[in-house]
Design an enzyme around this catalytic site. Structure first.
Site, PDB file in Angstrom:
ATOM      1  N   LYS A  22      17.103  27.392 -36.812  1.00  0.00           N
ATOM      2  CA  LYS A  22      16.604  27.941 -35.538  1.00  0.00           C
ATOM      3  C   LYS A  22      16.453  26.828 -34.500  1.00  0.00           C
ATOM      4  O   LYS A  22      16.951  26.938 -33.375  1.00  0.00           O
ATOM      5  CB  LYS A  22      15.240  28.612 -35.770  1.00  0.00           C
ATOM      6  CG  LYS A  22      14.497  28.950 -34.486  1.00  0.00           C
ATOM      7  CD  LYS A  22      13.203  29.696 -34.751  1.00  0.00           C
ATOM      8  CE  LYS A  22      11.976  28.820 -34.804  1.00  0.00           C
ATOM      9  NZ  LYS A  22      11.572  28.235 -33.520  1.00  0.00           N
ATOM     10  N   ASN A  23      15.789  25.757 -34.890  1.00  0.00           N
ATOM     11  CA  ASN A  23      15.453  24.724 -33.905  1.00  0.00           C
ATOM     12  C   ASN A  23      16.649  23.863 -33.500  1.00  0.00           C
ATOM     13  O   ASN A  23      16.579  23.143 -32.512  1.00  0.00           O
ATOM     14  CB  ASN A  23      14.309  23.849 -34.420  1.00  0.00           C
ATOM     15  CG  ASN A  23      12.983  24.608 -34.447  1.00  0.00           C
ATOM     16  OD1 ASN A  23      12.911  25.735 -33.964  1.00  0.00           O
ATOM     17  ND2 ASN A  23      11.961  23.997 -35.006  1.00  0.00           N
ATOM     18  N   CYS A  99       4.292  31.087 -30.539  1.00  0.00           N
ATOM     19  CA  CYS A  99       3.232  31.071 -31.547  1.00  0.00           C
ATOM     20  C   CYS A  99       1.891  30.680 -30.932  1.00  0.00           C
ATOM     21  O   CYS A  99       1.822  29.772 -30.111  1.00  0.00           O
ATOM     22  CB  CYS A  99       3.552  30.050 -32.636  1.00  0.00           C
ATOM     23  SG  CYS A  99       4.997  30.482 -33.594  1.00  0.00           S
ATOM     24  N   ARG A 104      -0.669  25.223 -25.539  1.00  0.00           N
ATOM     25  CA  ARG A 104       0.679  24.629 -25.540  1.00  0.00           C
ATOM     26  C   ARG A 104       1.130  24.382 -24.108  1.00  0.00           C
ATOM     27  O   ARG A 104       1.880  25.163 -23.521  1.00  0.00           O
ATOM     28  CB  ARG A 104       1.653  25.508 -26.316  1.00  0.00           C
ATOM     29  CG  ARG A 104       1.271  25.577 -27.787  1.00  0.00           C
ATOM     30  CD  ARG A 104       2.268  26.334 -28.611  1.00  0.00           C
ATOM     31  NE  ARG A 104       3.447  25.536 -28.958  1.00  0.00           N
ATOM     32  CZ  ARG A 104       4.436  26.011 -29.712  1.00  0.00           C
ATOM     33  NH1 ARG A 104       4.397  27.236 -30.169  1.00  0.00           N
ATOM     34  NH2 ARG A 104       5.471  25.245 -30.016  1.00  0.00           N
ATOM     35  N   ASP A 306       5.597  22.243 -39.340  1.00  0.00           N
ATOM     36  CA  ASP A 306       6.086  23.591 -39.659  1.00  0.00           C
ATOM     37  C   ASP A 306       6.034  23.885 -41.159  1.00  0.00           C
ATOM     38  O   ASP A 306       6.219  25.032 -41.568  1.00  0.00           O
ATOM     39  CB  ASP A 306       7.525  23.774 -39.153  1.00  0.00           C
ATOM     40  CG  ASP A 306       7.575  23.936 -37.637  1.00  0.00           C
ATOM     41  OD1 ASP A 306       6.519  24.134 -37.024  1.00  0.00           O
ATOM     42  OD2 ASP A 306       8.683  23.859 -37.076  1.00  0.00           O
ATOM     43  N   ARG A 399      11.268  36.207 -36.197  1.00  0.00           N
ATOM     44  CA  ARG A 399      11.661  35.276 -35.140  1.00  0.00           C
ATOM     45  C   ARG A 399      12.392  34.067 -35.727  1.00  0.00           C
ATOM     46  O   ARG A 399      13.236  33.463 -35.069  1.00  0.00           O
ATOM     47  CB  ARG A 399      10.422  34.760 -34.387  1.00  0.00           C
ATOM     48  CG  ARG A 399       9.838  35.759 -33.413  1.00  0.00           C
ATOM     49  CD  ARG A 399       8.655  35.172 -32.680  1.00  0.00           C
ATOM     50  NE  ARG A 399       9.000  33.869 -32.131  1.00  0.00           N
ATOM     51  CZ  ARG A 399       8.126  32.901 -31.870  1.00  0.00           C
ATOM     52  NH1 ARG A 399       6.838  33.079 -32.110  1.00  0.00           N
ATOM     53  NH2 ARG A 399       8.520  31.755 -31.373  1.00  0.00           N
TER      54      ARG A 399
HETATM   55  C1  UD1 Z   1       9.076  22.108 -31.645  1.00  0.00           C
HETATM   56  C2  UD1 Z   1       9.608  23.101 -32.650  1.00  0.00           C
HETATM   57  C3  UD1 Z   1       8.468  23.645 -33.508  1.00  0.00           C
HETATM   58  C4  UD1 Z   1       7.675  22.491 -34.124  1.00  0.00           C
HETATM   59  C5  UD1 Z   1       7.289  21.469 -33.079  1.00  0.00           C
HETATM   60  C6  UD1 Z   1       6.673  20.220 -33.685  1.00  0.00           C
HETATM   61  C7  UD1 Z   1      11.530  24.057 -31.520  1.00  0.00           C
HETATM   62  C8  UD1 Z   1      12.122  25.239 -30.836  1.00  0.00           C
HETATM   63  N1  UD1 Z   1      10.244  24.190 -31.924  1.00  0.00           N
HETATM   64  O1  UD1 Z   1       8.163  22.799 -30.801  1.00  0.00           O
HETATM   65  O2  UD1 Z   1       9.037  24.451 -34.530  1.00  0.00           O
HETATM   66  O3  UD1 Z   1       6.488  23.008 -34.696  1.00  0.00           O
HETATM   67  O4  UD1 Z   1       8.433  21.054 -32.332  1.00  0.00           O
HETATM   68  O5  UD1 Z   1       7.539  19.649 -34.607  1.00  0.00           O
HETATM   69  O6  UD1 Z   1      12.192  23.064 -31.748  1.00  0.00           O
HETATM   70  N2  UD1 Z   1       2.673  19.072 -25.821  1.00  0.00           N
HETATM   71  C9  UD1 Z   1       1.969  18.798 -24.677  1.00  0.00           C
HETATM   72  N3  UD1 Z   1       2.604  18.918 -23.467  1.00  0.00           N
HETATM   73  C10 UD1 Z   1       3.893  19.304 -23.370  1.00  0.00           C
HETATM   74  C11 UD1 Z   1       4.621  19.576 -24.557  1.00  0.00           C
HETATM   75  C12 UD1 Z   1       3.994  19.451 -25.772  1.00  0.00           C
HETATM   76  O7  UD1 Z   1       0.785  18.445 -24.733  1.00  0.00           O
HETATM   77  O8  UD1 Z   1       4.396  19.405 -22.243  1.00  0.00           O
HETATM   78  C13 UD1 Z   1       2.011  18.940 -27.138  1.00  0.00           C
HETATM   79  C14 UD1 Z   1       1.963  20.235 -27.932  1.00  0.00           C
HETATM   80  O9  UD1 Z   1       0.884  21.052 -27.517  1.00  0.00           O
HETATM   81  C15 UD1 Z   1       1.823  19.721 -29.338  1.00  0.00           C
HETATM   82  C16 UD1 Z   1       2.670  18.439 -29.312  1.00  0.00           C
HETATM   83  O10 UD1 Z   1       2.798  18.090 -27.949  1.00  0.00           O
HETATM   84  O11 UD1 Z   1       0.486  19.386 -29.616  1.00  0.00           O
HETATM   85  C17 UD1 Z   1       4.039  18.550 -29.932  1.00  0.00           C
HETATM   86  O12 UD1 Z   1       4.686  19.684 -29.421  1.00  0.00           O
HETATM   87  P1  UD1 Z   1       6.258  19.750 -29.189  1.00  0.00           P
HETATM   88  O13 UD1 Z   1       6.939  18.661 -29.923  1.00  0.00           O
HETATM   89  O14 UD1 Z   1       6.506  19.873 -27.729  1.00  0.00           O
HETATM   90  O15 UD1 Z   1       6.610  21.143 -29.894  1.00  0.00           O
HETATM   91  P2  UD1 Z   1       7.719  22.129 -29.412  1.00  0.00           P
HETATM   92  O16 UD1 Z   1       8.845  21.351 -28.857  1.00  0.00           O
HETATM   93  O17 UD1 Z   1       7.119  23.231 -28.603  1.00  0.00           O
END
Ligand code: UD1
Length: 418
Positions: A22-23, A99, A104, A306, A399
């Site tokens: 998926k990712n 989720c 987020r 995850d 999903r």
């Molecule tokens: C991606 C993965 C998800 C996985 C996560 C962490 C996809 C589609 N999803 O989610 O399955 O659980 O990586 O390995 O690839 N954060 C901020 N500000 C931002 C963005 C992120 O504070 O603008 C924080 C988030 O709240 C979280 C951390 O950074 O605490 C890491 O999140 P992030 O790596 O961005 O996760 P996703 O990319 O959403």
């Protein structure tokens, strides 16, 4: 309402394959915005998030409007935003859904686009939360992520491909999906160096779209692989999991070994031998001594967040006290209350830490899937529990996992949709 109905305690035997990731698929789908022509993707998983991404991209027009209702259904709807901004000079989109695992924010994306020259305003007119414009185009910059973000890194790589000049991204994440995306874009004419390291350099194309030439083959899903391996550890009786890329799960495998799980790695497969089952499953359930182990989630190559919920299910069967430390997301231990209702003994210390006392017998219950990963963890819990477990809100599971009940039935699980 469709639910999964599970009867626990059956051995899992035979072979099961890991499906496309998926990712890895989602950012490559989103990258189609950077192309002049259609792109081709092979081994695309048939899951709800992929369908939503396809719908979102189908509806995207030259005004850069990201569909509100669809985007509210999944977090990865943020992925095409930067590419659309770079291509159309403007984009309007809602705060992404997905989720419920803590707050987020999208500040690292917004900060990146801003220093590349875009102007953001919070939209007053529904249906968009953010309106971003870049009338002068976007410019290559030297940008440091204040926190490492997977989709943040992917989105800014895609934005930088169409910007003017060179972009350097620092404190980028190392997740394999970054390299998959960069390799695909490079095979089609982009110039991205350093993907898979913390510093990524992108030569911008000043708005010139990519010409499609080389297809993307979606690699196996490492999270599905780890989750199935946990099932193998608990219930495998000569179970072979195929398309298992061990190199992407090394920290996970060390932990599995620490806990005392026996497995064999062979030809892109992981095998759980029958003796694990005879000691652990059936009437003698819970007699095999698995050892407690502490686990801390981390960015790649650390233990993936995850896999935290599925691994906690394994720890409920281990002898002693295990500390589960979730460092990536705030709300990712919320499923524990429900797990305790099944009979586990887990103390939530704070939003990030839980202590698991094991081993404990689990018994079936009616549950709702809180998110993709905890939903799959509940399936695992149901499969080792005595009696019947029902899991509602299965959209959350669908999903991320294709045809999960059918596939688990093929290795002997008693799970069906009602
Ligand atoms: C991606 C993965 C998800 C996985 C996560 C962490 C996809 C589609 N999803 O989610 O399955 O659980 O990586 O390995 O690839 N954060 C901020 N500000 C931002 C963005 C992120 O504070 O603008 C924080 C988030 O709240 C979280 C951390 O950074 O605490 C890491 O999140 P992030 O790596 O961005 O996760 P996703 O990319 O959403």
């Amino acid at each position: 309402m469709t639910k999964f109905l599970i009867k626990g305690g059956r051995a899992l035997e035979g072979e099961i394959e890991i499906n496309g990731s998926k990712n890895a698929a989602l950012p490559v789908l989103a990258s189609s915005v950077l192309f002049k022509e259609k792109i081709e993707i092979e081994n695309l998983p048939n899951i709800e998030d992929v369908k939503r991404m396809q719908e979102l991209l189908d509806k995207l027009d030259a005004d850069g409007r990201i569909d509100y209702e669809i985007a509210k259904k999944f977090r990865a709807s943020i992925l095409p935003v930067g590419a659309a901004l770079a291509r159309f000079g403007k984009v309007a989109f809602p705060h992404p859904g997905g989720c419920v695992i803590g707050e987020r924010p999208i500040d690292v994306f917004l900060d990146g686009w801003k220093i590349m020259g875009a102007k953001t305003k919070l939209s007053k007119s529904a249906p968009a939360d953010y309106e971003i414009t870049a009338p002068e185009g976007l410019f290559g910059v030297d940008y440091t992520f204040k926190i490492p973000s997977v989709t943040g890194t992917e989105a800014l790589i895609m934005t930088a491909v169409l910007a003017k000049g060179t972009t350097i991204l620092r404190n980028a994440v190392l997740e394999p999906e970054i390299k998959y995306l960069a390799d695909f874009l490079n095979a089609n004419g982009a110039q991205i160096a350093g993907a898979g390291t913390t510093t990524i350099k992108i030569e911008g194309r000043s708005g010139k779209l990519l010409n499609y030439s080389t297809r993307f083959i979606v690699p196996p899903d490492r999270i599905e692989a780890g989750s199935f391996a946990i099932l193998g550890a608990l219930l495998g009786k000569n179970l072979r999991i195929k398309n298992f890329v061990a190199g992407e799960l090394s920290t996970f495998l060390v932990l599995l070994f620490n806990v005392g799980v026996e497995y064999v790695l062979e030809n892109n497969s992981i095998i759980f031998p029958a003796k694990g089952w005879s000691a652990f499953g059936g009437k003698d359930a819970y007699k095999k001594t698995l050892r407690a182990s502490n686990v801390t989630t981390k960015e790649f190559p650390g233990f993936p967040t995850d896999l935290q919920a599925p691994f906690t299910i394994l720890l409920t069967q281990a002898e002693g006290q295990s500390l589960v430390h979730e460092t990536v997301f705030e709300g990712r231990l919320n499923y524990i209350q429900d797990l305790n209702k099944m009979g586990s003994r887990i103390t939530l210390c704070d939003p990030h830490r839980a202590i698991v006392y094991g081993p404990t017998k689990l018994s079936g219950r009616a549950l709702e899937s809180p998110d993709i990963r905890a939903g799959l963890a509940f399936i695992i819990a149901g499969l080792i529990a005595s009696g019947e477990t029902s899991i509602g809100n299965i959209y959350q599971i669908e999903r991320g996992y294709e045809n999960i009940d059918y596939r688990l039935r093929s290795i002997g699980a008693d799970i069906k949709q009602i």
